[in-house]
Write a protein that holds these residues in place. Structure first.
Motif, PDB file in Angstrom:
ATOM      1  N   LEU A 212       0.618  -1.386   0.063  1.00  0.00           N
ATOM      2  CA  LEU A 212       0.034   0.043  -0.292  1.00  0.00           C
ATOM      3  C   LEU A 212       1.112   1.279  -0.334  1.00  0.00           C
ATOM      4  O   LEU A 212       0.402   2.443  -0.779  1.00  0.00           O
ATOM      5  CB  LEU A 212      -1.146  -0.337   1.251  1.00  0.00           C
TER       6      LEU A 212
ATOM      7  N   LEU B  59       1.813   1.464  -3.372  1.00  0.00           N
ATOM      8  CA  LEU B  59       0.695   2.022  -4.584  1.00  0.00           C
ATOM      9  C   LEU B  59       0.893   3.770  -3.735  1.00  0.00           C
ATOM     10  O   LEU B  59       0.084   4.330  -5.155  1.00  0.00           O
ATOM     11  CB  LEU B  59       0.210   0.993  -4.378  1.00  0.00           C
ATOM     12  N   PHE B  60       0.845   4.179  -2.895  1.00  0.00           N
ATOM     13  CA  PHE B  60       0.618   5.346  -2.844  1.00  0.00           C
ATOM     14  C   PHE B  60       1.864   6.185  -3.391  1.00  0.00           C
ATOM     15  O   PHE B  60       1.610   6.903  -4.151  1.00  0.00           O
ATOM     16  CB  PHE B  60       0.585   5.692  -0.756  1.00  0.00           C
TER      17      PHE B  60
ATOM     18  N   ALA C  87     -14.591   5.399   9.469  1.00  0.00           N
ATOM     19  CA  ALA C  87     -13.578   5.119   8.953  1.00  0.00           C
ATOM     20  C   ALA C  87     -13.013   5.209  10.759  1.00  0.00           C
ATOM     21  O   ALA C  87     -12.649   3.850  11.284  1.00  0.00           O
ATOM     22  CB  ALA C  87     -12.697   5.890   8.309  1.00  0.00           C
TER      23      ALA C  87
ATOM     24  N   LEU D 241     -12.369   1.491  13.313  1.00  0.00           N
ATOM     25  CA  LEU D 241     -10.907   1.281  13.727  1.00  0.00           C
ATOM     26  C   LEU D 241     -11.259   1.406  15.417  1.00  0.00           C
ATOM     27  O   LEU D 241     -10.170   0.244  15.833  1.00  0.00           O
ATOM     28  CB  LEU D 241     -10.110   2.116  13.039  1.00  0.00           C
TER      29      LEU D 241
ATOM     30  N   PHE E 197     -17.635  -1.053   9.150  1.00  0.00           N
ATOM     31  CA  PHE E 197     -16.290  -0.768   8.112  1.00  0.00           C
ATOM     32  C   PHE E 197     -18.142  -1.387   6.252  1.00  0.00           C
ATOM     33  O   PHE E 197     -17.647  -0.773   5.266  1.00  0.00           O
ATOM     34  CB  PHE E 197     -16.128  -1.795   8.061  1.00  0.00           C
TER      35      PHE E 197
ATOM     36  N   PHE F 153     -18.839   2.058   5.652  1.00  0.00           N
ATOM     37  CA  PHE F 153     -18.346   3.421   5.326  1.00  0.00           C
ATOM     38  C   PHE F 153     -17.638   2.685   3.765  1.00  0.00           C
ATOM     39  O   PHE F 153     -17.600   3.988   2.824  1.00  0.00           O
ATOM     40  CB  PHE F 153     -16.610   2.343   6.171  1.00  0.00           C
TER      41      PHE F 153
ATOM     42  N   PHE G  48      -5.835   7.034   4.809  1.00  0.00           N
ATOM     43  CA  PHE G  48      -4.738   6.050   4.213  1.00  0.00           C
ATOM     44  C   PHE G  48      -3.726   6.312   6.020  1.00  0.00           C
ATOM     45  O   PHE G  48      -2.894   4.760   6.715  1.00  0.00           O
ATOM     46  CB  PHE G  48      -3.567   6.424   3.974  1.00  0.00           C
TER      47      PHE G  48
ATOM     48  N   VAL H   5      -9.007  -0.060   5.351  1.00  0.00           N
ATOM     49  CA  VAL H   5      -9.245   1.284   5.532  1.00  0.00           C
ATOM     50  C   VAL H   5      -7.821   1.825   4.546  1.00  0.00           C
ATOM     51  O   VAL H   5      -8.252   3.396   4.266  1.00  0.00           O
ATOM     52  CB  VAL H   5      -9.704   1.984   6.351  1.00  0.00           C
ATOM     53  N   MET H   6      -6.807   2.148   4.975  1.00  0.00           N
ATOM     54  CA  MET H   6      -5.834   2.272   4.512  1.00  0.00           C
ATOM     55  C   MET H   6      -5.424   2.168   2.870  1.00  0.00           C
ATOM     56  O   MET H   6      -5.368   3.054   2.260  1.00  0.00           O
ATOM     57  CB  MET H   6      -4.193   1.794   4.742  1.00  0.00           C
ATOM     58  N   GLY H   7      -6.528   0.945   2.463  1.00  0.00           N
ATOM     59  CA  GLY H   7      -6.398   0.629   0.927  1.00  0.00           C
ATOM     60  C   GLY H   7      -7.433   1.904   0.498  1.00  0.00           C
ATOM     61  O   GLY H   7      -7.456   2.775  -0.499  1.00  0.00           O
TER      62      GLY H   7
END
Lengths: 486, 316, 102
Positions: free
Chosen positions: A173, A176-177, B18, B22, B34, B37, C15, C37-39
């Motif tokens: 990730l 990818l960012f 989010a 979390l 989630f 979301f 992110f 969530v980061m994705g």
């Protein structure tokens, strides 16, 4: 004859054949083993074909879909990619031969499809010239590698694989960012196009930070190495060999390639940081390896140390580009052979003795002379003693460091070799003690002993091939044309 | 102005959901949040003129991922059913290992740095859209996203189908716990699945067909098909014993397999991997998308099921 | 500030939120949620910035990339959840052992 060889699209076959093979192994598990062996051997032949092509026609280009960059994806192979593909094919064939004897029926049907798909992903990765395509190849490789690492289903294997998976996903990730920033900053994901477009800007530095952090995590450079020892030490022997010899090199290759083409020419102090982390990795990994009481963990920590060496080239390359990079590539190639041999030899000892406690290995070492020889020869290369590939690599590195008066790095390089001698002899020393305790023993097939031994021979042989290998890596001048070859 | 307020509200809503997902002390609540979301993300994709992603997000990101998470939580709690301590809310509580603020400090710097970088990008950039538009004519489809996925960057899509296959191989090689039949589905689920499955199949077929010129395509269609599979599995439907072996595996491999074969054949005909001649491009893309739809649907349903299907036969 | 940058900033924060949760949580299911969530954050950055073409139609290439990314994410999630369940069956605990080294 020559024209036929140069017409066959070897590069593409290196990707498609293992891909089809992996699917075929999944469909027809009965033929998986034989198909896997045949296809990894064809892989060796394909690399020879590609090498022939590259040597007679120059670098390899293939515009997938016929579009060409920046709209399409380009495949590209110069001397550097060729050597990575070659080492993958050789080590891959060794792993296949070893695995044909190693896995029992149930694990065998699970191993072969995943293994061939990892191989396809590795080849695709070394051939790709597109940073988003590289992300996809990283994911294929990473997920398949995690599944293989968890194959035995033991508690240690599962927790090692879980940690490995989380590290892999986080690394992907982050990468990818970085890709997203480069695309939106400079309008392309093609490496060659980006090399022209990219200029020093906040976007570039952020992309370097994200891509660098992601790849460093995947390559397990100190201090982001925490996931490697449990994953590599708890996987089945051929998988440990695959992970340590090839998979960590793949992410290093991407980092090196992007550094050479895009980020390196922009300057900055990142190379110093890489050098410092590499130096700490050499010391920390070696010391941890010395401390271990289990053989597989010792070999895994040795990988942490040897990865450190690869990063020492970054600060040295500032003024001695070609030579420092040659050293790094040589170290990567010889470590691939030597570490694969070492993990396979360790697998033999583990199977024979039923354990890998170093203190009780005496009888095992003495009863498996071929395996002990394989371990010793691989050890010679890891320590960097002549004649071996490891020696050439470290010698080149030492020469550059001396020429630049980088005394700190000189000390690290030498000290790392001494510490490596310490942990290698900790194991081999068992061969010279009196075996007192009787252990349960289980026969080790000859194919498994010879696979380890031949890979170790390869690492030694690399010590005599410096001239041809270094002239191969110069094809397409991946390290820049501004300097004369040594 | 109203538009702006709507976007701002949506953005804040995303961040709030989010955060709650979390940090919720209850795992079930976390998963439900989630999924919510994910649905809000789908709305954001619509606002960003990305209907293709909105469909994929709603079906995969929120729908199937949510189903996977809920099934995993159910199995996690089921596994603990006989023990008292584990599985209780106390064990699932958001346990933290060190002071929570410690990683927050560097992460705030990351937010500031990346935020600055994002804002420093030029307000206008065409990216590759001009190239895509210029070549859309000869790509065989008129939906630019489908053109990129199946033609311009078809090689990525080939490898992406392999990722899906690898995940399933991994799940199967781990001997994942197959979906049990501990609970009877009940009449509601039974009727629902009977009624919805044909609808889902029709929707999938429509999405597949329409993908050539409007939002939709193999991934959206495949995930709707996968959702139908999940529903059937929940209703207690299983493969007949004879079909779980080679036929099922053939369906799973069909997508990437057809892609590789087309790649090889096009290379022999046209010279480059996946180079379609403009006359054949649309039919080839339709073929690839159809096989991919079946594979994606089957793979997603199989991922939800967990273990190898034949294991089910042995256990019951 | 246009909405493009608004959504891109939301992506950056998502992110980082995910990364934070990934670090502080011990429960593996929460770590898996955090990765997802980061994705989403990265995808949002990719697609939001694709709207800067100055025309009605955004740049389709990042859109295709994100569809690829969503499929990769669900694959990885499925594998991670299975690993988590197997690990929990072995250890009785849905967390990574503190230090499995000897």
């Amino acid at each position: 004859m020559g024209t036929v060889i140069t017409k066959i699209p070897w590069g593409v076959l290196l990707i498609l054949l293992p891909l089809m093979g992996g699917m075929a192994c999944f469909l027809w598990p009965r033929i998986a083993k034989i198909l896997g062996l045949v296809l990894t051997f064809v892989g060796v032949l394909s690399v020879v074909g590609l090498g022939w092509q590259i040597m007679s026609n120059g670098v390899y280009h293939h515009a997938v879909g016929g579009w060409g960059a920046p709209l399409g994806i380009n495949l590209y192979a110069d001397g550097l990619s060729l050597l990575m593909l070659a080492i993958t094919a050789l080590v891959g064939f060794g792993i296949s031969v070893y695995s044909s004897g190693y896995f029992e029926r149930q694990h065998s049907t699970r191993f072969w499809p995943l293994w061939l798909l990892v191989l396809a992903a590795l080849n695709a990765l070394f051939l790709s010239n597109d940073i988003f395509n590289l992300y996809v190849t990283l994911e294929v490789m990473g997920l398949a590698a995690v599944a293989l690492a968890a194959l035995t289903g033991s508690r240690d294997a599962l927790s090692g694989a879980m940690r490995y998976l989380l590290a892999n996903l986080l690394g992907s990730l982050s990468y990818l960012f970085g890709v997203a920033l480069l695309y939106h900053g400079f309008g392309s994901v093609d490496i060659t196009t980006l090399a022209v477009q990219v200029k020093g800007s906040p976007t570039t530095w952020a992309a370097l930070g994200l891509i660098g952090a992601g790849l460093v995590l995947k390559t397990a450079l100190f201090p982001l190495h925490f996931w490697l020892p449990p994953a590599h030490a708890s996987a089945p022997a051929p998988v440990s060999a695959l992970l340590s010899a090839l998979v960590v090199k793949a992410s290093f290759y991407i980092l090196l390639r992007l550094w050479l083409e895009i980020f390196g020419p922009l300057g900055g102090d990142v190379d110093t940081l890489f050098g410092v982390l590499g130096a700490v990795a050499v010391l920390w990994g070696s010391l941890q390896a010395l401390r271990q009481t289990r053989l597989k963990l010792l070999v895994a920590y040795s990988t942490v140390a040897q990865i450190g060496y690869l990063f020492l080239a970054f600060p040295l390359a500032m003024s001695a580009g070609v030579m420092a990079w040659n050293a790094a590539v040589y170290l990567a190639l010889s470590h691939a052979l030597a570490k694969a041999a070492m993990f396979l030899a360790t697998g033999n000892m583990l199977r024979f003795g039923g354990h890998d406690r170093i203190a009780d290995l005496d009888r095992v070492v003495q009863r498996l002379p071929l395996t002990a020889t394989a371990f010793a020869l691989a050890g010679v290369s890891i320590m960097g003693l002549p004649p071996s590939g490891g020696f050439i690599g470290k010698w080149l590195l030492l020469e550059v460091a001396l020429a630049q008066g980088q005394w700190g790095l000189v000390v690290i390089i030498v000290l790392g070799g001494l510490l490596a001698a310490g942990y290698v002899f900790k194991v081999l020393g068992q061969a010279f003690t009196q075996a007192a305790v009787m252990h349960e023993s289980r026969a080790v097939p000859a194919s498994m002993e010879w696979a380890a031994l031949l890979l170790a021979f390869g690492a030694i042989l690399l010590g005599f091939l410096a001239t041809p290998v270094l002239s191969l890596v110069g094809i397409g001048s991946p390290f820049g044309a501004h300097e004369v070859m040594p | 102005m109203l538009q702006w307020a709507l976007d701002a509200l949506l953005g804040l809503g995303l961040l709030w959901l989010a955060w709650c997902a979390l940090m919720s002390p209850n795992l079930l609540k976390a998963i439900v949040l989630f999924v919510a979301f994910g649905l809000l993300m789908a709305l954001a994709w619509v606002r960003l003129d990305a209907p293709d992603i909105a469909l994929a997000e709603a079906a995969i990101g929120a729908g199937l991922t949510g189903a996977l998470l809920l099934a995993a939580l159910a199995r996690l709690r089921f596994a603990y059913a006989d023990e008292e301590t584990v599985g209780s809310p106390a064990q699932e509580e958001a346990k933290v290992r060190f002071p929570q603020w410690l990683p927050a400090v560097p992460l705030l710097l990351v937010v500031a740095g990346l935020g600055y970088v994002v804002l420093s990008l030029p307000p206008y950039a065409t990216g590759l859209s001009t190239e895509v538009t210029a070549n859309l004519e000869s790509s065989g489809v008129s939906n630019p996203v489908t053109a990129v996925l199946l033609n311009f960057r078809g090689y990525d899509t080939l490898l992406e189908l392999v990722v899906l296959l690898v995940a399933l191989l991994g799940v199967w090689s781990l001997d994942g716990l197959a979906l049990g039949r501990e609970t009877a589905p009940g009449p509601v689920l039974d009727t629902l699945s009977r009624f919805l499955t044909p609808v889902f199949i029709l929707v999938a077929a429509y999405l597949l067909w329409v993908g050539a010129h409007a939002p939709g395509g193999a991934f959206q269609a495949g995930s709707v098909l996968g959702a139908a599979g999940v529903l059937l599995l929940l209703a207690g439907w299983r493969f007949r014993a004879g079909l779980t072996e080679l036929p099922l595996r053939l369906v799973l491999v069909a997508g990437p397999g057809a892609f590789v074969i087309v790649a090889l054949v096009t290379m022999l005909m046209e010279g480059q991997l996946l180079e379609y001649s403009p006359e054949q491009a649309s039919i080839l893309i339709l073929f690839l998308e159809t096989t991919a739809t079946f594979s994606i649907g089957a793979t997603l349903a199989a991922l939800f099921f967990g273990g190898r299907p034949q294991d089910d036969k042995e256990h019951t | 500030m246009s909405t493009v940058f608004l959504y891109a900033l939301v992506g950056v924060v998502l992110f980082s939120l995910g990364l934070y949760a990934l670090i502080v949580h011990a429960h593996l299911l929460r770590k898996i949620l955090a990765i997802n969530v980061m994705g989403s954050g990265v995808f949002l950055v990719l697609v939001a910035l694709a709207k800067r073409t100055g025309e009605d139609t955004p740049d389709p290439v990042p859109h295709a990339m994100v569809i690829t990314g969503i499929v990769v994410a669900v694959s990885a999630t499925a594998l991670a959840l299975t690993l988590m369940l197997k690990l929990t069956a072995e250890t009785g605990n849905a967390e990574l052992p503190e230090d499995s080294r000897e």
